[in-house]
Each structure stands twice: as structure tokens, then as C-alpha cells.
Scaffold this motif. Structure first.
Motif, short mmCIF file in Angstrom:
data_model
loop_
_atom_site.label_atom_id
_atom_site.label_comp_id
_atom_site.label_asym_id
_atom_site.label_seq_id
_atom_site.Cartn_x
_atom_site.Cartn_y
_atom_site.Cartn_z
N HIS A 111 35.19 19.11 52.73
CA HIS A 111 34.18 18.92 51.68
C HIS A 111 33.09 17.96 52.15
N GLN A 112 31.99 17.93 51.39
CA GLN A 112 30.84 17.12 51.76
C GLN A 112 31.03 15.63 51.52
N CYS A 113 31.97 15.26 50.65
CA CYS A 113 32.14 13.84 50.35
C CYS A 113 33.59 13.40 50.52
N ASP A 114 33.74 12.11 50.81
CA ASP A 114 35.06 11.54 51.07
C ASP A 114 35.98 11.65 49.85
N SER A 115 35.43 11.53 48.65
CA SER A 115 36.26 11.59 47.44
C SER A 115 36.97 12.92 47.33
N ARG A 116 36.23 14.00 47.52
CA ARG A 116 36.84 15.34 47.42
C ARG A 116 37.86 15.55 48.52
N ASN A 117 37.58 15.04 49.72
CA ASN A 117 38.55 15.18 50.81
C ASN A 117 39.82 14.39 50.53
N ALA A 118 39.68 13.18 49.97
CA ALA A 118 40.84 12.36 49.66
C ALA A 118 41.70 13.03 48.60
N ILE A 119 41.07 13.59 47.59
CA ILE A 119 41.82 14.27 46.53
C ILE A 119 42.53 15.50 47.07
N ALA A 120 41.88 16.24 47.95
CA ALA A 120 42.52 17.40 48.58
C ALA A 120 43.75 16.96 49.37
N ALA A 121 43.64 15.83 50.06
CA ALA A 121 44.79 15.31 50.82
C ALA A 121 45.90 14.87 49.86
N TRP A 122 45.54 14.26 48.75
CA TRP A 122 46.52 13.82 47.74
C TRP A 122 47.27 15.02 47.16
N GLU A 123 46.56 16.13 46.95
CA GLU A 123 47.21 17.34 46.46
C GLU A 123 48.30 17.81 47.43
N GLN A 124 48.09 17.52 48.72
CA GLN A 124 49.05 17.94 49.75
C GLN A 124 50.08 16.86 50.06
N GLY A 125 50.07 15.75 49.32
CA GLY A 125 51.11 14.74 49.48
C GLY A 125 50.67 13.39 50.02
N ALA A 126 49.38 13.21 50.32
CA ALA A 126 48.91 11.92 50.81
C ALA A 126 49.08 10.85 49.72
N ASP A 127 49.39 9.63 50.14
CA ASP A 127 49.58 8.51 49.21
C ASP A 127 48.26 7.76 49.05
N LEU A 128 47.74 7.71 47.83
CA LEU A 128 46.49 7.00 47.57
C LEU A 128 46.72 5.76 46.71
N THR A 129 47.96 5.33 46.58
CA THR A 129 48.28 4.25 45.64
C THR A 129 48.13 2.85 46.23
N ASP A 130 47.91 2.73 47.54
CA ASP A 130 47.85 1.39 48.13
C ASP A 130 46.46 0.75 48.05
N GLY A 131 45.47 1.50 47.57
CA GLY A 131 44.13 0.95 47.42
C GLY A 131 43.31 0.95 48.69
N GLN A 132 43.88 1.36 49.81
CA GLN A 132 43.16 1.35 51.08
C GLN A 132 41.97 2.30 51.08
N GLU A 133 42.08 3.38 50.31
CA GLU A 133 41.02 4.40 50.28
C GLU A 133 40.20 4.34 49.00
N GLY A 134 40.34 3.27 48.23
CA GLY A 134 39.60 3.11 47.00
C GLY A 134 40.49 3.20 45.78
N ILE A 135 39.87 3.32 44.63
CA ILE A 135 40.56 3.35 43.34
C ILE A 135 40.48 4.77 42.79
#
Length: 204
Positions: A111-135
Motif C-alpha cells: 500500500h501507499q502508506c505505512d498505516s495500511r501496510n501495518a494493518i495488513a501485517a496485523w491481519e496476518q498476525g503481526a503484533d502492534l501492541t508494543d507501541g513501536q509502530e505507533g498507536i
């Protein structure tokens, strides 16, 4: 920096809070809410368009659980496709998610932006709860809102609301004329009321 806000039924940001969030983060705004039957979303790369929509449907939105986002573009162009909140599907659930911050790990991807890419990764199991990639905050198909990362609770209209940050608040002592939330809001409010009246007339 962006700002995410969630509000429970019966609460919303005040008109000044909405105006301030929009003024500080002018690159797109969106809102997702559960109307009691289905989860809905409205978004536009033009903040004033979204504010007009909120004004025209303020009673309905105040009665619903909501997730809203005002964007300050740091990665990816200003356009509707990059305007939060974004749709997600995970573990048999669906919903919308918003991101505040910069996700450096996911700044490149499909995707064109980091937010959409991060969410796509989260859908596949990435952990976004540590705050390293934002809120991150979500609203699911049942209307449940959830913050993946810590957030702040402040007073809104009708009760407390939760926000990803308060950097958008106007400091005490700001010189007159630098910022006029009344003018910003009232422009959107008047148009929103006119839009609502026109919609009511069509139903007659």
C-alpha cells in the motif's frame, strides 16, 4: 502526528475539540460507527467534508460507539484511499482501524502508506501492541472499540472520550487570530445543518 478518538454512546468530542483535531491534522478525516444494526464508515481526504457529515448526523453519531481519525500525512499522498479508518478482517471478525504515528517497519509494502501496510501485517498476525509502530485503535462489526496500545482519556461532550494524544489542543495564551475554532466549526456546522435539512426535505 494524527489523532484517533473513540467515544461511547452518549458521548462525542465537543465542537471545539473536533475543530482543533481537524485544524492540527488537515490531511483527511474519517469516522466509523455502529448504528445498532451494522458498522458504517464515512471518510474524505477533505476534512471539511467529513466535519459537515458529522454535523448533519450529530445526534445519530452521538448515540453510537464511534472511532474517528484526523490525519497528518507523513507517508503516502493525501487521498481517500489513505484516509483512516481502514477496513480489516481477522479471526472471523471485521471492522475498521485507525493509526497514529509512523510505522517505520511498514513504511514500504503493498500500500501507499505505512498505516495500511501495518494493518495488513496485523491481519496476518503481526503484533502492534508494543507501541513501536505507533498507536492503533479498532471498532469491530459489533460496535466494540478497542485500543491495541495505551491512550488518554479526556472530557468530551456528555462524558469521557479516549484519544491517542492531546497535541492538537490549543495552548493557553495562544495569540488571538492565530486560531479560530468557532469559525472553522461554524462553517462546517452551518453546512451540515443545511445538508440535514435538504435530506429531510427529500424524504417528505
Amino acid at each position: 502526528m494524527c489523532v484517533i478518538c473513540t467515544a461511547a454512546p452518549g458521548t462525542m468530542p465537543t465542537i471545539h475539540q473536533l475543530a482543533a483535531m481537524s485544524q492540527a491534522n488537515p490531511d483527511g478525516a474519517g469516522i466509523a460507527w455502529h448504528d445498532g444494526a451494522v458498522l458504517r464508515r464515512y471518510r474524505s481526504a477533505d476534512n471539511e467534508t467529513t466535519l459537515r457529515y458529522i454535523c448533519a448526523h450529530l445526534d445519530d453519531l452521538t448515540a453510537a460507539p464511534v472511532l474517528m481519525h484526523f490525519r497528518l500525512a507523513t507517508n503516502g499522498p493525501v487521498c481517500e484511499a489513505n484516509t483512516h479508518p481502514f477496513r480489516w478482517t481477522k479471526e472471523g471478525k471485521t471492522g475498521y482501524m485507525a493509526h497514529n504515528g509512523i510505522s517505520r517497519i511498514y513504511s514500504h509494502g503493498p500500500h501507499q502508506c505505512d498505516s495500511r501496510n501495518a494493518i495488513a501485517a496485523w491481519e496476518q498476525g503481526a503484533d502492534l501492541t508494543d507501541g513501536q509502530e505507533g498507536i492503533f485503535a479498532t471498532i469491530d462489526h459489533t460496535g466494540e472499540t478497542r485500543w491495541l496500545t495505551p491512550a488518554e482519556t479526556i472530557d468530551g461532550q456528555g462524558g469521557p472520550i479516549t484519544v491517542s494524544n492531546t497535541d492538537w489542543q490549543i495552548p493557553t495564551g495562544t495569540p488571538a487570530g492565530w486560531y479560530d475554532p468557532d469559525e472553522i466549526w461554524m462553517n462546517g456546522y452551518r453546512q451540515g445543518q443545511e445538508d440535514q435539512q435538504a435530506e429531510n426535505n427529500l424524504r417528505l
